[in-house]
Design an enzyme around this catalytic site. Structure first.
Site, short mmCIF file in Angstrom:
data_model
loop_
_atom_site.label_atom_id
_atom_site.label_comp_id
_atom_site.label_asym_id
_atom_site.label_seq_id
_atom_site.Cartn_x
_atom_site.Cartn_y
_atom_site.Cartn_z
N HIS A 112 29.26 11.10 72.29
CA HIS A 112 28.46 12.50 72.48
C HIS A 112 29.46 13.51 72.58
CE1 HIS A 112 25.40 9.72 73.49
NE2 HIS A 112 24.31 10.36 72.69
N LYS A 152 13.06 6.87 67.89
CA LYS A 152 12.65 6.26 69.18
C LYS A 152 11.06 6.81 69.45
CE LYS A 152 14.35 5.61 73.80
NZ LYS A 152 15.43 5.93 74.92
N GLU A 195 18.26 8.53 64.07
CA GLU A 195 17.85 7.43 65.15
C GLU A 195 16.47 7.65 65.59
OE1 GLU A 195 20.70 6.43 67.82
OE2 GLU A 195 19.34 5.32 69.13
N HIS A 212 14.55 0.32 70.52
CA HIS A 212 13.33 1.33 69.90
C HIS A 212 12.38 0.78 69.11
CE1 HIS A 212 16.80 4.48 70.74
NE2 HIS A 212 16.73 3.78 71.63
N ASP A 236 24.54 -0.31 71.43
CA ASP A 236 23.91 0.86 72.52
C ASP A 236 23.14 0.42 73.50
OD1 ASP A 236 23.78 3.47 72.86
OD2 ASP A 236 22.11 3.62 71.63
N MET A 257 32.10 6.97 64.78
CA MET A 257 31.03 7.86 64.76
C MET A 257 30.90 8.99 66.02
SD MET A 257 28.03 7.70 66.88
CE MET A 257 26.77 6.44 67.36
N GLU A 297 17.54 1.20 66.00
CA GLU A 297 18.10 0.45 67.29
C GLU A 297 17.08 -0.57 67.63
OE1 GLU A 297 19.40 2.62 70.51
OE2 GLU A 297 18.34 1.39 71.84
N ASP A 308 22.38 0.33 65.65
CA ASP A 308 22.34 0.24 67.17
C ASP A 308 21.96 -1.31 67.86
OD1 ASP A 308 23.64 2.88 67.50
OD2 ASP A 308 21.93 3.43 68.53
N ASP A 335 12.84 1.77 78.18
CA ASP A 335 14.21 1.51 77.24
C ASP A 335 15.28 0.77 78.01
OD1 ASP A 335 15.97 1.78 75.16
OD2 ASP A 335 16.68 3.74 75.72
N ASP A 364 18.06 -1.23 77.21
CA ASP A 364 19.26 -1.18 76.36
C ASP A 364 20.13 -2.37 76.94
OD1 ASP A 364 18.84 0.95 74.73
OD2 ASP A 364 19.59 2.65 76.40
N ASP A 373 30.45 13.60 76.07
CA ASP A 373 31.00 12.40 76.69
C ASP A 373 32.40 12.52 76.88
OD1 ASP A 373 28.65 10.99 76.50
OD2 ASP A 373 28.94 10.09 74.64
#
Ligand code: GCO
Ligand code: MN
Ligand code: MN
Length: 391
Positions: free
Chosen positions: A61, A190, A188, A227, A294, A95, A224, A252, A262, A264, A64
């Site tokens: 991102h 969710k 994406e 999700h 992810d 990406m 994902e 993802d 969530d 992950d 980040d």
């Protein structure tokens, strides 16, 4: 002397496995507790992925990489260090994406905010993040609308939300064309978290939405695992729908217990069987895109264990790939599949008046058809035995 045989599950860049700065760099903060791991700089995170070995790429991102309040000088220094780390570890950036959820300005959404200035700021932030991603060669641009939702439907008009999302995407597609970035957008879905409800809750909603855009060819999805699982759906079927529509631009991979927050989790750490059928789908349909993990390591892990988490994610995928080969070459399974796949000259290939007439005149023995065997217990047991490693 015989060469040492390489472990068959060792990943290589040809596998196109990617991680995010935010995934391996996750510091272990949760709503109840402070970080449990020291933060790594973007360059240090790339070095960690280099240590894991076989990684193709790292995604980010905007924030980040460059903190939201960084000065130009700080930003240049961070980018220089990051670029050097990418070079020394031979890792690419396939990406990029925008953080439209972290800053308080986005507390009520970005493209669907009730405030037109915030919608404009979200567009501007995304345009700048697209420029940043392009600097590092990213070709897929993910859009995850983490805050595009509501707790109470008194606050926002959900029809307007769809229209506003469309306006934003149409604008960004044109910007992509004008600036010749060559991005393909991957949306994406969710269902919830961090919002009580998020618009475009599942991948299927996005598949329908894409068809209404000015440039549908430029836009696909980034489903994902966790999700769709949170929404109680079969992830494999969601991905299949995207694949069939030619819209699986990115994926993802992670894992998730049903009915939880969530999580992950590391790919294939919870649902082996679903993960197997997913890998089978991607292998059988020759998915060529990036396989992005992810997910993040348990909050209990230190950095050494984060490397194990990264290795485990890739290794699980490779192990399941080997199981897919086993499935596809297994004589018992293949002969079962052949008996199940019954052909018939009664089924017309396409419509014509003649075919319709012929079909209307055909006599079917319903009882006989119903009595044809479907040994799915036998088939599924065999799959299970392959997965459990006894055959
Ligand atoms: C989540 C999301 C995010 C997005 C990422 C890309 O965990 O809820 O999956 O990790 O994928 O922010 O925009
Ligand atoms: Mn997630
Ligand atoms: Mn994701």
């Amino acid at each position: 002397m015989a060469k040492k045989k390489q472990d068959p599950y060792t990943p290589s860049p040809a596998d196109h496995f990617t991680f995010g700065l935010w995934t391996v760099g996750n510091v272990g903060r949760d709503p109840f507790g402070e970080p449990t791991r020291p933060a790594l700089s973007p360059a240090e995170t790339v070095d960690l992925l280099g240590k894991a070995g076989g990684v193709y790429g790292v995604n980010f991102h905007d924030n980040d990489l460059v903190p939201i309040d960084a000065t130009t000088a700080e930003s240049e220094r961070i980018k220089k260090d990051f670029r050097a780390a990418l070079r020394r570890n031979k890792i690419k950036v396939p990406m990029a994406t925008t953080n439209l959820f972290g800053d308080p300005v986005f507390k009520d959404g970005a493209f669907t905010s009730n405030d037109a200035d915030i919608r404009a700021y979200a567009l501007q932030k995304t345009m700048r993040a697209m420029e940043l991603g392009a600097e590092f060669g990213a070709k897929v641009y993910v859009m995850w609308g983490g805050r595009e939702g509501a707790e109470t439907d008194a606050a926002k008009d959900p029809v307007l939300a769809v229209k506003r999302s469309r306006d934003a995407l149409n604008f960004l597609c044109k910007f992509n064309i004008e600036r010749k970035f060559g991005y393909r957008f991957a949306l994406e879905a969710k269902p919830n978290e961090p919002r009580g409800h998020i618009y475009n809750a599942v991948t299927g909603s996005y598949l329908a939405f894409i068809a209404t855009l000015d440039h549908p060819e430029m836009v696909g999805v980034n489903p994902e695992f966790a999700h769709e699982q949170m929404a109680g759906l079969n992830f494999v079927h969601q991905v299949a729908a995207a694949l069939e529509a030619g819209k699986l631009f990115h994926i993802d991979l992670n894992d998730q217990e049903p009915g939880r927050y969530d999580q992950d989790f590391r790919f294939a750490s919870v649902n082996y069987k679903a993960a197997f059928f997913l890998v089978k789908l991607l292998v059988d349909y020759k998915y060529k895109g990036m396989k992005h993990f992810d997910s993040h390591a348990y909050r209990t892990s230190d950095h050494k264990d984060v490397i194990e988490f990264a290795r485990g994610s890739m290794r699980n995928y490779k192990i399941l790939e080997a199981k897919v080969r086993k499935f596809n070459n297994d004589r018992q399974i293949q002969s079962l599949l052949r008996t199940i796949d019954r052909q018939s000259s009664n089924l017309p290939g396409g419509y014509s008046s003649r075919a319709a007439k012929a079909l209307l005149a055909t006599e079917f023995d319903r009882r006989k058809l119903a009595a044809r065997p479907l040994p799915y217990e036998k088939l599924d047991q065999r799959v299970g035995e392959i997965l459990m490693g006894v055959v």
